[in-house]
Design a protein around this motif. Structure first.
Motif, PDB file in Angstrom:
ATOM      1  N   ALA A 154       0.859  -1.191   0.000  1.00  0.00           N
ATOM      2  CA  ALA A 154       0.000   0.000   0.000  1.00  0.00           C
ATOM      3  C   ALA A 154       0.896   1.242   0.000  1.00  0.00           C
ATOM      4  CB  ALA A 154      -0.884  -0.017   1.229  1.00  0.00           C
ATOM      5  N   GLN A 155       0.513   2.258  -0.756  1.00  0.00           N
ATOM      6  CA  GLN A 155       1.368   3.450  -0.861  1.00  0.00           C
ATOM      7  C   GLN A 155       0.541   4.718  -0.773  1.00  0.00           C
ATOM      8  OE1 GLN A 155       0.565   5.218  -3.830  1.00  0.00           O
ATOM      9  NE2 GLN A 155      -0.939   3.539  -4.024  1.00  0.00           N
ATOM     10  N   LEU A 156       1.239   5.816  -0.493  1.00  0.00           N
ATOM     11  CA  LEU A 156       0.559   7.098  -0.412  1.00  0.00           C
ATOM     12  C   LEU A 156       1.465   8.179  -1.004  1.00  0.00           C
ATOM     13  CD1 LEU A 156      -2.209   7.901   0.759  1.00  0.00           C
ATOM     14  CD2 LEU A 156      -1.010   8.705   2.788  1.00  0.00           C
ATOM     15  N   GLY A 157       0.997   8.862  -2.016  1.00  0.00           N
ATOM     16  CA  GLY A 157       1.784   9.961  -2.618  1.00  0.00           C
ATOM     17  C   GLY A 157       2.562   9.491  -3.831  1.00  0.00           C
ATOM     18  N   GLU A 158       2.834  10.467  -4.739  1.00  0.00           N
ATOM     19  CA  GLU A 158       3.428  10.142  -6.035  1.00  0.00           C
ATOM     20  C   GLU A 158       4.817   9.493  -5.917  1.00  0.00           C
ATOM     21  OE1 GLU A 158       1.556   9.982  -8.576  1.00  0.00           O
ATOM     22  OE2 GLU A 158       3.256   9.249  -9.738  1.00  0.00           O
ATOM     23  N   GLN A 159       5.632  10.051  -5.036  1.00  0.00           N
ATOM     24  CA  GLN A 159       7.006   9.515  -4.902  1.00  0.00           C
ATOM     25  C   GLN A 159       6.981   8.080  -4.379  1.00  0.00           C
ATOM     26  OE1 GLN A 159       8.922  12.626  -2.573  1.00  0.00           O
ATOM     27  NE2 GLN A 159      10.665  12.394  -3.968  1.00  0.00           N
ATOM     28  N   ALA A 160       6.107   7.874  -3.389  1.00  0.00           N
ATOM     29  CA  ALA A 160       5.976   6.522  -2.803  1.00  0.00           C
ATOM     30  C   ALA A 160       5.504   5.540  -3.869  1.00  0.00           C
ATOM     31  CB  ALA A 160       4.996   6.559  -1.644  1.00  0.00           C
ATOM     32  N   ARG A 161       4.584   5.990  -4.708  1.00  0.00           N
ATOM     33  CA  ARG A 161       4.052   5.105  -5.762  1.00  0.00           C
ATOM     34  C   ARG A 161       5.189   4.668  -6.705  1.00  0.00           C
ATOM     35  NH1 ARG A 161      -0.762   7.749  -8.338  1.00  0.00           N
ATOM     36  NH2 ARG A 161      -1.816   6.890  -6.535  1.00  0.00           N
ATOM     37  N   LYS A 162       6.031   5.664  -7.074  1.00  0.00           N
ATOM     38  CA  LYS A 162       7.139   5.332  -7.988  1.00  0.00           C
ATOM     39  C   LYS A 162       8.080   4.309  -7.362  1.00  0.00           C
ATOM     40  CE  LYS A 162       7.550   9.249 -11.050  1.00  0.00           C
ATOM     41  NZ  LYS A 162       7.885  10.667 -10.936  1.00  0.00           N
ATOM     42  N   ALA A 219      -6.421  -5.354   1.184  1.00  0.00           N
ATOM     43  CA  ALA A 219      -5.433  -6.350   1.646  1.00  0.00           C
ATOM     44  C   ALA A 219      -6.110  -7.372   2.549  1.00  0.00           C
ATOM     45  CB  ALA A 219      -4.304  -5.645   2.389  1.00  0.00           C
ATOM     46  N   ASN A 220      -6.984  -6.863   3.407  1.00  0.00           N
ATOM     47  CA  ASN A 220      -7.712  -7.720   4.338  1.00  0.00           C
ATOM     48  C   ASN A 220      -8.628  -8.691   3.586  1.00  0.00           C
ATOM     49  OD1 ASN A 220      -8.032  -8.370   6.963  1.00  0.00           O
ATOM     50  ND2 ASN A 220      -9.879  -7.129   7.211  1.00  0.00           N
ATOM     51  N   LYS A 221      -9.360  -8.146   2.623  1.00  0.00           N
ATOM     52  CA  LYS A 221     -10.290  -8.972   1.839  1.00  0.00           C
ATOM     53  C   LYS A 221      -9.555 -10.076   1.098  1.00  0.00           C
ATOM     54  CE  LYS A 221     -14.518  -6.791   0.460  1.00  0.00           C
ATOM     55  NZ  LYS A 221     -15.001  -5.703  -0.323  1.00  0.00           N
ATOM     56  N   LEU A 222      -8.380  -9.756   0.576  1.00  0.00           N
ATOM     57  CA  LEU A 222      -7.609 -10.749  -0.183  1.00  0.00           C
ATOM     58  C   LEU A 222      -6.935 -11.772   0.731  1.00  0.00           C
ATOM     59  CD1 LEU A 222      -5.865  -8.429  -2.813  1.00  0.00           C
ATOM     60  CD2 LEU A 222      -7.773  -9.983  -3.212  1.00  0.00           C
ATOM     61  N   GLY A 223      -6.927 -11.474   2.042  1.00  0.00           N
ATOM     62  CA  GLY A 223      -6.300 -12.395   3.000  1.00  0.00           C
ATOM     63  C   GLY A 223      -4.783 -12.321   2.978  1.00  0.00           C
ATOM     64  N   ALA A 224      -4.234 -11.152   2.599  1.00  0.00           N
ATOM     65  CA  ALA A 224      -2.765 -11.020   2.545  1.00  0.00           C
ATOM     66  C   ALA A 224      -2.174 -11.232   3.935  1.00  0.00           C
ATOM     67  CB  ALA A 224      -2.392  -9.644   2.018  1.00  0.00           C
ATOM     68  N   ARG A 225      -1.013 -11.902   3.979  1.00  0.00           N
ATOM     69  CA  ARG A 225      -0.383 -12.193   5.276  1.00  0.00           C
ATOM     70  C   ARG A 225       0.241 -10.928   5.871  1.00  0.00           C
ATOM     71  NH1 ARG A 225       0.734 -12.560   9.291  1.00  0.00           N
ATOM     72  NH2 ARG A 225       1.772 -14.059  10.629  1.00  0.00           N
ATOM     73  N   TYR A 226       0.937 -10.159   5.014  1.00  0.00           N
ATOM     74  CA  TYR A 226       1.561  -8.905   5.461  1.00  0.00           C
ATOM     75  C   TYR A 226       1.187  -7.777   4.506  1.00  0.00           C
ATOM     76  CZ  TYR A 226       4.585 -11.570   8.567  1.00  0.00           C
ATOM     77  OH  TYR A 226       5.050 -12.389   9.554  1.00  0.00           O
ATOM     78  N   ALA A 227       1.147  -6.551   5.058  1.00  0.00           N
ATOM     79  CA  ALA A 227       1.036  -5.369   4.185  1.00  0.00           C
ATOM     80  C   ALA A 227       2.309  -4.555   4.371  1.00  0.00           C
ATOM     81  CB  ALA A 227      -0.186  -4.556   4.551  1.00  0.00           C
ATOM     82  N   LEU A 228       2.795  -3.981   3.293  1.00  0.00           N
ATOM     83  CA  LEU A 228       3.921  -3.049   3.392  1.00  0.00           C
ATOM     84  C   LEU A 228       3.356  -1.665   3.114  1.00  0.00           C
ATOM     85  CD1 LEU A 228       6.733  -4.950   1.449  1.00  0.00           C
ATOM     86  CD2 LEU A 228       6.405  -4.783   3.926  1.00  0.00           C
ATOM     87  N   LEU A 229       3.655  -0.703   3.999  1.00  0.00           N
ATOM     88  CA  LEU A 229       3.082   0.636   3.843  1.00  0.00           C
ATOM     89  C   LEU A 229       4.205   1.627   3.539  1.00  0.00           C
ATOM     90  CD1 LEU A 229       0.801   0.621   7.040  1.00  0.00           C
ATOM     91  CD2 LEU A 229       0.364  -0.432   4.837  1.00  0.00           C
ATOM     92  N   LEU A 230       4.031   2.336   2.447  1.00  0.00           N
ATOM     93  CA  LEU A 230       5.057   3.308   2.043  1.00  0.00           C
ATOM     94  C   LEU A 230       4.379   4.655   1.804  1.00  0.00           C
ATOM     95  CD1 LEU A 230       8.130   3.315   1.414  1.00  0.00           C
ATOM     96  CD2 LEU A 230       7.518   3.058  -0.987  1.00  0.00           C
ATOM     97  N   GLY A 231       4.669   5.635   2.698  1.00  0.00           N
ATOM     98  CA  GLY A 231       4.098   6.984   2.553  1.00  0.00           C
ATOM     99  C   GLY A 231       5.218   7.999   2.332  1.00  0.00           C
ATOM    100  N   GLN A 232       4.824   9.314   2.311  1.00  0.00           N
ATOM    101  CA  GLN A 232       5.818  10.395   2.099  1.00  0.00           C
ATOM    102  C   GLN A 232       6.933  10.329   3.131  1.00  0.00           C
ATOM    103  OE1 GLN A 232       5.562  11.989  -0.494  1.00  0.00           O
ATOM    104  NE2 GLN A 232       3.683  13.193  -0.750  1.00  0.00           N
ATOM    105  N   LYS A 233       6.511  10.144   4.400  1.00  0.00           N
ATOM    106  CA  LYS A 233       7.483  10.173   5.506  1.00  0.00           C
ATOM    107  C   LYS A 233       8.505   9.040   5.334  1.00  0.00           C
ATOM    108  CE  LYS A 233       7.738  10.117  10.552  1.00  0.00           C
ATOM    109  NZ  LYS A 233       8.773   9.131  10.581  1.00  0.00           N
ATOM    110  N   GLU A 234       8.021   7.859   5.012  1.00  0.00           N
ATOM    111  CA  GLU A 234       8.910   6.704   4.870  1.00  0.00           C
ATOM    112  C   GLU A 234       9.878   6.914   3.705  1.00  0.00           C
ATOM    113  OE1 GLU A 234       5.521   6.243   5.301  1.00  0.00           O
ATOM    114  OE2 GLU A 234       5.834   5.811   7.415  1.00  0.00           O
ATOM    115  N   VAL A 235       9.371   7.543   2.621  1.00  0.00           N
ATOM    116  CA  VAL A 235      10.252   7.795   1.462  1.00  0.00           C
ATOM    117  C   VAL A 235      11.412   8.686   1.906  1.00  0.00           C
ATOM    118  CG1 VAL A 235      10.398   8.903  -0.805  1.00  0.00           C
ATOM    119  CG2 VAL A 235       8.443   7.455  -0.269  1.00  0.00           C
ATOM    120  N   LEU A 236      11.078   9.739   2.680  1.00  0.00           N
ATOM    121  CA  LEU A 236      12.120  10.666   3.139  1.00  0.00           C
ATOM    122  C   LEU A 236      13.090   9.978   4.105  1.00  0.00           C
ATOM    123  CD1 LEU A 236      10.001  13.918   3.651  1.00  0.00           C
ATOM    124  CD2 LEU A 236      11.627  13.415   1.819  1.00  0.00           C
ATOM    125  N   ASP A 237      12.537   9.105   4.984  1.00  0.00           N
ATOM    126  CA  ASP A 237      13.387   8.435   5.996  1.00  0.00           C
ATOM    127  C   ASP A 237      14.138   7.225   5.448  1.00  0.00           C
ATOM    128  OD1 ASP A 237      12.200  10.182   7.643  1.00  0.00           O
ATOM    129  OD2 ASP A 237      10.975   8.709   8.762  1.00  0.00           O
TER     130      ASP A 237
END
Ligand code: HAM
Length: 460
Positions: A367-375, A407-425
């Motif tokens: 799962a991602q948030l923001g243009e940079q994270a998407r790339k 992610a929940n509906k698909l029954g995924a075991r893990y989700a990876l979350l990438l947002g603006q803050k994570e991209v910078l860090d």
């Protein structure tokens, strides 16, 4: 532009002209038509797939365990193949084949069964030179233009097991045993009905007795059976029409007319089944609707009681066909086989609420948030796939909440979350979808991190 048709005033328009004008008008006002599947044909939708996966997986496991090798033959064959193998007077060939002449003038058809194709392939590829018996497993679509009703489709799927090149009764018993175990492994209870229809020699004298019996009762027979009396008398035993069905009770039974060889063969098959504790019912009226059978014939029915009047359709059926290869131009080759109907098995699995294992859920949802994270996500997804993970994503979605819901509906075991803050860090969040706990990981080490969590890239 269609040519304009001029008609003088006051003169009645000829019928052909009226028809043409109506056609032109209709064409002009025609809206895009909504297409549907053909009658008696079904789409297999993703929601249904877990049932297919379950049934096919079990069938493939059985084929491996019992040593039946996978074979695939073309869906189109020469029409004459089935005419010769299944029989020109059978319902399948005379009424139900989708046959046509192709652009090259060849008479071809969509296969109405596979056994004839297997025998054709056995001859065509010289398989009589292989160690016998040659054992085949197949699975695929079948076409019969039957009257669509519950359990009867025009396009359906079969899988089957065929053993060519051995006449021993133990082969018949093994095929029955295998099918019985396979149906049980699908969580279904089944009842095997079995009969012997002898060989062409002993069947001939039986046929004469049968014809004499029915000829005396001709006036009670339905129109189809009046024809069968001449062309295919054994099939009269199978007729469900009001006038015909009660007559079978008093009809001569084939087991009383079997020659010594056919009788011994049948007794040996039954002894093997007794030894293996396979429950069966002798059914003297079981004759099958295909002409190639000799000796043993059998059908598998669902065991539970049906409501009154409900027609019980077989889950699978087969038998011995010792003369088929020779009929198709090969050397004498005894053979035996069975085919099961996938749709009928699935209907029973659903009716009896068998718990079917879910399809493998994704290991990871990104799962991602923001243009940079998407790339950054786009490239990371490929890295994770290459590492062997089953990964899905929400790259086209905006909100994180929405993506986690998916992610929940698909029954995924893990989700990876990438947002603006994570991209910078230079980090990424790993969310355990079962417990809901989250941890922060180094972005460049995420593939190794996920490998530690999911053994060898396989979701557990
Ligand atoms: P069959 O009895 O015609 O035999 O078909 C086998 C199975 O295919 C049936 O028991 C049923 O489960 C399924 N089936 C047949 N017709 C339909 C239909 N219209 N809609 C849905 N399912 C259907 C044969 O085809 C032989 N080739 C079997 C065999 C193999 N004999 C020797 N080896």
């Amino acid at each position: 532009m269609p040519k304009k048709v001029k008609i003088k005033k006051g003169v009645k328009k000829p019928r052909a002209v009226v028809k043409k004008q109506k056609k032109i008008k209709a064409a002009g006002s025609q809206k895009a038509r909504v297409f549907q599947t053909l009658r008696g044909m079904k789409d297999l939708l993703p929601g249904e797939y877990k049932y297919w996966h379950f049934v096919k997986n079990q069938a493939e496991n059985f084929s491996n365990n019992y040593g039946y090798e996978f074979i695939e033959t073309p869906i189109l064959e020469e029409t004459a193949l089935f005419n010769r193998a299944v029989g020109g007077e059978t319902d399948i060939v005379s009424k139900e084949m989708f046959s046509f002449v192709d652009q090259g003038g060849e008479h071809i058809c969509l296969r109405p069964e596979v056994t004839a194709s297997i025998a054709r392939a056995y001859i065509q590829h010289g398989m009589l030179n292989l160690p016998q018996p040659v054992k085949f497993f197949y699975s695929g679509p079948i076409f019969r233009r039957e009257r669509p009703q519950a359990g009867r489709l025009r396009s359906f799927h079969q899988f089957g097991f065929e053993a060519l090149g051995d006449g021993n009764a133990v082969i018949d018993a093994e095929i029955i045993f295998l099918t019985y175990n396979l149906i049980q492994s699908l969580g279904l209870k089944t009842n095997v009905q079995i009969n012997s229809i002898g060989c062409p020699k002993c069947r001939e004298s039986y046929k004469n007795k049968l014809v004499n019996y029915y000829r005396d009762r001709r006036s009670s027979l339905c129109e189809d059976c009046k024809k069968r009396l001449v062309k295919n008398p054994l099939r009269m035993l199978d007729c469900k029409e009001g006038g015909c069905e009660p007559l079978k009770e008093g009809a001569p039974q084939i087991v009383d007319y079997l020659c010594d060889e056919c009788k011994n063969h049948f007794v040996r098959v039954l002894e093997y089944l007794d030894d293996a504790a396979v429950p069966y019912n002798l059914n003297p009226y079981l004759v099958r609707g295909l002409d190639y059978y000799t000796k043993t014939v059998f059908e598998f029915f669902p065991e539970e009681n049906q409501s009154a009047g409900q027609k019980v359709e077989a889950l699978g059926a087969g038998g011995r066909y010792d003369n088929l290869v020779e009929t198709l131009g090969g050397r004498p080759t005894p053979a035996c086989g069975v085919a099961l109907g996938v749709e009928r098995l699935i209907t029973k699995i659903k009716e009896t609420n068998v718990e079917v294992p879910p399809l493998t859920p994704p290991d990871i949802f990104l799962a991602q948030l923001g243009e940079q994270a998407r790339k950054k996500s786009f490239a990371l997804i490929e890295d994770l796939r290459r590492a062997g993970f089953y990964i899905t994503h929400g790259l086209t979605k905006e909100g994180l909440k929405k993506q986690l819901e998916i992610a929940n509906k698909l029954g995924a075991r893990y989700a990876l979350l990438l947002g603006q803050k994570e991209v910078l860090d230079g980090t990424i969040i790993i969310r355990d979808m079962e417990g809901g706990s989250q941890e922060i990981a180094d972005f460049v080490k995420i593939v190794q991190e996920m490998k530690k969590k999911l053994t060898n890239g396989i979701a557990k």
